[in-house]
Scaffold this motif. Structure first.
Motif, PDB file in Angstrom:
ATOM      1  N   GLU A 156       0.849  -1.192   0.000  1.00 41.82           N
ATOM      2  CA  GLU A 156       0.000   0.000   0.000  1.00 41.82           C
ATOM      3  C   GLU A 156       0.884   1.242   0.000  1.00 41.82           C
ATOM      4  N   LEU A 157       0.486   2.245  -0.763  1.00 38.08           N
ATOM      5  CA  LEU A 157       1.288   3.466  -0.887  1.00 38.08           C
ATOM      6  C   LEU A 157       0.904   4.452   0.216  1.00 38.08           C
ATOM      7  N   VAL A 158       1.188   4.032   1.444  1.00 38.03           N
ATOM      8  CA  VAL A 158       0.866   4.829   2.623  1.00 38.03           C
ATOM      9  C   VAL A 158       2.127   5.031   3.459  1.00 38.03           C
ATOM     10  N   TYR A 159       2.106   6.073   4.286  1.00 40.24           N
ATOM     11  CA  TYR A 159       3.249   6.330   5.154  1.00 40.24           C
ATOM     12  C   TYR A 159       3.397   5.189   6.153  1.00 40.24           C
ATOM     13  N   PRO A 160       4.621   4.736   6.407  1.00 39.56           N
ATOM     14  CA  PRO A 160       4.824   3.633   7.349  1.00 39.56           C
ATOM     15  C   PRO A 160       4.541   4.049   8.782  1.00 39.56           C
ATOM     16  N   GLU A 161       4.375   3.069   9.639  1.00 40.74           N
ATOM     17  CA  GLU A 161       4.112   3.329  11.055  1.00 40.74           C
ATOM     18  C   GLU A 161       5.260   4.139  11.652  1.00 40.74           C
ATOM     19  N   GLY A 162       4.915   5.183  12.381  1.00 42.64           N
ATOM     20  CA  GLY A 162       5.926   6.022  13.009  1.00 42.64           C
ATOM     21  C   GLY A 162       6.294   7.249  12.206  1.00 42.64           C
ATOM     22  N   ALA A 163       5.842   7.336  10.949  1.00 45.69           N
ATOM     23  CA  ALA A 163       6.158   8.509  10.121  1.00 45.69           C
ATOM     24  C   ALA A 163       5.414   9.725  10.647  1.00 45.69           C
ATOM     25  N   ASN A 170       1.713  12.250  13.799  1.00 48.55           N
ATOM     26  CA  ASN A 170       1.804  10.934  13.192  1.00 48.55           C
ATOM     27  C   ASN A 170       0.962  10.855  11.917  1.00 48.55           C
ATOM     28  N   VAL A 171       1.572  10.373  10.821  1.00 48.74           N
ATOM     29  CA  VAL A 171       0.842  10.211   9.563  1.00 48.74           C
ATOM     30  C   VAL A 171       0.879   8.755   9.102  1.00 48.74           C
ATOM     31  N   GLY A 172       1.322   7.864   9.993  1.00 51.15           N
ATOM     32  CA  GLY A 172       1.380   6.453   9.634  1.00 51.15           C
ATOM     33  C   GLY A 172       0.047   5.935   9.147  1.00 51.15           C
ATOM     34  N   GLY A 173       0.054   5.249   8.008  1.00 51.61           N
ATOM     35  CA  GLY A 173      -1.162   4.682   7.442  1.00 51.61           C
ATOM     36  C   GLY A 173      -1.903   5.596   6.504  1.00 51.61           C
ATOM     37  N   GLN A 174      -1.541   6.892   6.471  1.00 52.93           N
ATOM     38  CA  GLN A 174      -2.206   7.820   5.562  1.00 52.93           C
ATOM     39  C   GLN A 174      -1.583   7.715   4.167  1.00 52.93           C
ATOM     40  N   PRO A 175      -2.356   7.996   3.114  1.00 57.44           N
ATOM     41  CA  PRO A 175      -1.807   7.894   1.755  1.00 57.44           C
ATOM     42  C   PRO A 175      -0.628   8.842   1.559  1.00 57.44           C
ATOM     43  N   ILE A 176       0.425   8.354   0.921  1.00 56.19           N
ATOM     44  CA  ILE A 176       1.560   9.207   0.567  1.00 56.19           C
ATOM     45  C   ILE A 176       1.122  10.073  -0.605  1.00 56.19           C
ATOM     46  N   THR A 177       1.338  11.365  -0.470  1.00 55.33           N
ATOM     47  CA  THR A 177       0.876  12.301  -1.491  1.00 55.33           C
ATOM     48  C   THR A 177       2.041  12.939  -2.222  1.00 55.33           C
ATOM     49  N   ASP A 178       1.758  13.464  -3.386  1.00 56.78           N
ATOM     50  CA  ASP A 178       2.776  14.214  -4.113  1.00 56.78           C
ATOM     51  C   ASP A 178       2.768  15.652  -3.607  1.00 56.78           C
ATOM     52  N   TRP A 179       3.539  16.518  -4.250  1.00 58.08           N
ATOM     53  CA  TRP A 179       3.672  17.890  -3.762  1.00 58.08           C
ATOM     54  C   TRP A 179       2.391  18.703  -3.907  1.00 58.08           C
ATOM     55  N   LYS A 180       1.448  18.176  -4.720  1.00 61.96           N
ATOM     56  CA  LYS A 180       0.176  18.870  -4.870  1.00 61.96           C
ATOM     57  C   LYS A 180      -0.857  18.398  -3.850  1.00 61.96           C
ATOM     58  N   GLY A 181      -0.479  17.397  -3.059  1.00 59.68           N
ATOM     59  CA  GLY A 181      -1.419  16.877  -2.070  1.00 59.68           C
ATOM     60  C   GLY A 181      -2.249  15.718  -2.573  1.00 59.68           C
ATOM     61  N   GLU A 500     -16.669   9.214   5.689  1.00 66.01           N
ATOM     62  CA  GLU A 500     -15.352   8.884   6.248  1.00 66.01           C
ATOM     63  C   GLU A 500     -14.685   7.782   5.429  1.00 66.01           C
ATOM     64  N   TYR A 501     -15.478   6.803   4.984  1.00 69.74           N
ATOM     65  CA  TYR A 501     -14.966   5.721   4.141  1.00 69.74           C
ATOM     66  C   TYR A 501     -14.414   6.274   2.831  1.00 69.74           C
ATOM     67  N   ALA A 502     -15.131   7.241   2.254  1.00 72.59           N
ATOM     68  CA  ALA A 502     -14.685   7.839   0.990  1.00 72.59           C
ATOM     69  C   ALA A 502     -13.301   8.462   1.146  1.00 72.59           C
ATOM     70  N   TYR A 503     -13.079   9.107   2.299  1.00 73.53           N
ATOM     71  CA  TYR A 503     -11.789   9.776   2.521  1.00 73.53           C
ATOM     72  C   TYR A 503     -10.695   8.802   2.949  1.00 73.53           C
ATOM     73  N   SER A 504     -10.956   8.028   3.990  1.00 78.32           N
ATOM     74  CA  SER A 504      -9.906   7.199   4.570  1.00 78.32           C
ATOM     75  C   SER A 504      -9.563   5.978   3.728  1.00 78.32           C
ATOM     76  N   ASP A 505     -10.550   5.393   3.063  1.00 76.48           N
ATOM     77  CA  ASP A 505     -10.301   4.170   2.293  1.00 76.48           C
ATOM     78  C   ASP A 505     -10.122   4.409   0.792  1.00 76.48           C
ATOM     79  N   LEU A 506     -10.806   5.437   0.275  1.00 78.20           N
ATOM     80  CA  LEU A 506     -10.753   5.666  -1.170  1.00 78.20           C
ATOM     81  C   LEU A 506      -9.943   6.891  -1.564  1.00 78.20           C
TER      82      LEU A 506
END
Length: 617
Positions: A156-163, A170-181, A500-506
């Motif tokens: 999954e292209l998400v920040y690792p635990e502890g990031a 803490n942003v662990g588990g959140q999608p990794i974004t480009d410079w535009k967000g 919340e599902y739309a944001y966190s999962d999709l």
């Protein structure tokens, strides 16, 4: 000079800063005193303290002075010589104060003051047209990213635990974004997450068959060892083996500068090194095409650069910002930060001579224009660009929640604050005119637009809807499955759970309030995803609904139809669209630039270029 003892000892201080003012160290070193003077430019010298009252100068020594001790510390990559430590004066020789000596020594003192903090900067704050013309001379090692088709496509292209983000959260588990967000990958897309040790930023690359990882500044010997580690066919690597190769490059070979790219870029901008052909396209040692002239500017101090990396690239002691041609980019260029030491070793001047940092174009970041709070008033939309929406939007009708009291109070939730940081929890959520969204006693749904960082509210009166912007067919299908065939049966908790599902999962964070009448008059349901329920599911704006847009430079917030002002940090698009119910026949809203490019097109159907949009001053 040979009989003078400097007292007290010379102490090691902060290393020389590579800044436009002090990185002139290369010039200073050429003028350094001789070894007989026991001084080096890289030394940190504590000057002698003036006596309280004048004394008679001590007689000249007849014995040889104590031998100078040299501490063999690791040589810095700034080019400083080993640190020289002078012994304290012996009892037989008093320290002698001399303003001439101190004045002489001051010329060679490093700048020990802390680097100024320039904060977060972007390419818009610099004039690259005046930059130094350079070409890349570095060897880079390219590793194509496998599709990992046999093992689920990667991770999954998400920040690792502890990031953590720049604020330490803490942003662990959140999608990794480009410079535009924007998330690096769409919902369900996988690939590889890795760390650029040079820029201290997480990177991500999709395993879609086009992604590559570029390792910067790789020697022939390092390249050979990497090939031996990876093997002849990188497409056969497992995820663990691929990440193991990156870790091997850093821990065993000392290559820590690595970043994501794609095969198309390698094909158009790089040439494989003939002496290390691998037989696999876009794999192995490569070098940039010398005809690809770039412009570079030097930035002093410390801070972070918000560029193409998944997280901002940090710099502690100066940085080089590079603009290079990129036909796919909006303005024809791409931008990135390069650490000064790596830049000197991987680039040359256009004429082939070595880079000297002290001779580079050095610029202060221009402050971003702070617009404060703006409205559509005073904007000349008649001179704006004509655009039509090309985005798919997912519409969810808001139930009346008749069985559960009509929903929730339309007030700001606990913890909400205004722009001054004051709590507004419990206060009515208002529209852009300052009027409460609902009348006293009216209820509905309160939610958060993650894109605009604003609270929204919509009444549960049977006419309200929530619009989710920029939704793909796959995302729409998953949303329909989550919501079910009849959204009117959702409880308040289920409705908010779907958002919340739309944001966190999709990864869908741009959502705002509207009403059924607007959907009926301005949108068409997508035939490929009919739900059988009016104003529910994937829709698209009517292409005949031509809108006018203006671009606003800088940062600020827009007081528009959202319940709270919509914030923008690096430019915004203000849209005027026809609305027969409005007093002046139009409605207005802010759209973040990246979302606007992806959801709108020019009236003639061509792609939007932000750099060509009319500006509002």
């Amino acid at each position: 000079m040979s009989n003078v003892n400097f007292n007290p000892k010379v102490h090691q201080q902060a290393p020389l800063r590579q800044t436009g003012a002090v990185a002139r160290k290369e010039t200073a070193q050429k003028a350094a005193p001789t070894s007989e003077q026991a001084l080096n430019v890289g030394e940190s010298v504590t000057l002698s303290t003036p006596p309280v009252k004048a004394e008679v100068a001590a007689p000249a020594q007849t014995e040889a002075p104590p031998a100078t001790k040299v501490e063999t510390t690791a040589v810095r990559d700034t080019g400083a010589e080993p640190i020289v430590v002078l012994d304290p004066a012996t009892p037989s020789a008093k320290a002698e104060y001399s303003s001439q000596i101190d004045g002489f020594l001051t010329k060679f003192l490093p700048d020990s003051a802390p680097s100024k903090n320039v904060g977060t900067i972007t390419q818009k704050q610099f004039n690259f047209d005046k930059g130094t013309e350079v070409v890349s001379s570095a060897q880079k090692f390219i590793i194509p990213v496998p599709t990992f088709s046999e093992t689920g496509g990667g991770e999954e292209l998400v920040y690792p635990e502890g990031a953590k983000n720049g604020e330490g959260k803490n942003v662990g588990g959140q999608p990794i974004t480009d410079w535009k967000g924007n998330p690096i990958g769409g919902p369900g897309e996988k690939g590889v997450v890795f760390y650029n040790h040079k820029d201290q930023s997480y990177q991500a690359v999709k395993a879609d068959g086009n992604g590559v990882v570029i390792l910067n500044q790789v020697t022939d010997e390092q390249g050979k060892k990497l090939q031996d580690k990876i093997g002849k066919d990188p497409s056969k690597l497992s995820l663990q083996e691929f990440k193991g190769a990156l870790e091997y490059a850093h821990s065993d070979l000392g290559v820590g500068d690595m970043y994501n790219s794609d095969r198309d870029f390698i094909k158009s901008k790089m040439n494989a090194m003939e002496n290390s052909e691998t037989g696999v396209p876009q794999y192995g040692l490569h070098r940039r095409d010398d005809r690809d002239v770039c412009h570079a500017v030097y930035v002093e101090g410390q801070g972070e650069f918000k560029g193409p990396a998944a997280t901002p690239q940090k710099f502690e002691n100066g940085a080089v910002l590079l603009r290079q041609p990129n036909s796919k980019a909006d303005d024809g260029f791409s931008y990135r930060l390069i650490q000064p030491d790596a830049f000197k070793e991987t680039y040359t001047n256009k004429n082939g001579t070595a880079i000297e940092l002290d001779k580079m174009e050095t610029q202060e970041p221009r402050p971003l224009k702070d617009n404060g709070t703006i409205t559509h008033a005073g904007m000349n939309f008649d001179e704006g660009a004509k655009v039509v929406s090309g985005a798919q939007k997912f519409i969810i009708p808001v139930p009346t929640f008749a069985e559960s009291g009509g929903g929730e109070e339309l007030v700001y939730p606990k913890g909400a604050t205004d722009k001054e940081g004051k709590s507004v929890a419990g206060q009515p959520i208002t529209d852009w005119q300052g009027k409460p969204i609902g009348e006293p006693g009216e209820k509905g749904v309160v939610f958060f637009n993650h894109k605009d960082q604003s609270y929204q509210a919509v009444k549960a009166d049977g006419n309200g809807v929530v619009i989710m912007n920029q939704v793909t067919d796959e995302q729409g299908k998953k949303l329909q499955e989550k919501i079910g065939s009849d959204p009117s049966k959702l409880s308040l908790e289920e409705f908010k759970g779907a958002l919340e599902y739309a944001y966190s999962d999709l990864g869908v964070g741009d959502m705002y309030n509207s009403n059924r009448d607007f959907i009926k008059s301005k949108m068409n349901a997508m035939e490929t995803s009919e739900t059988g329920v009016a104003q529910y599911g994937l829709h698209r704006r009517d292409d005949r609904d031509v809108c006018d847009v203006l671009f606003v430079e800088g940062k600020g917030e827009f007081q528009g139809p959202a319940a709270t002002p919509q914030k923008f940090e690096d430019g915004a698009v203000i849209l005027r669209q026809p609305n027969s119910k409005a007093e002046d026949g139009f409605s207005y809203r802010l759209i973040q630039p990246d979302a606007f490019k992806e959801t709108y097109k020019n009236k003639d159907g061509s792609e939007i270029k932000l750099s060509q949009l009319p500006r509002h001053e």
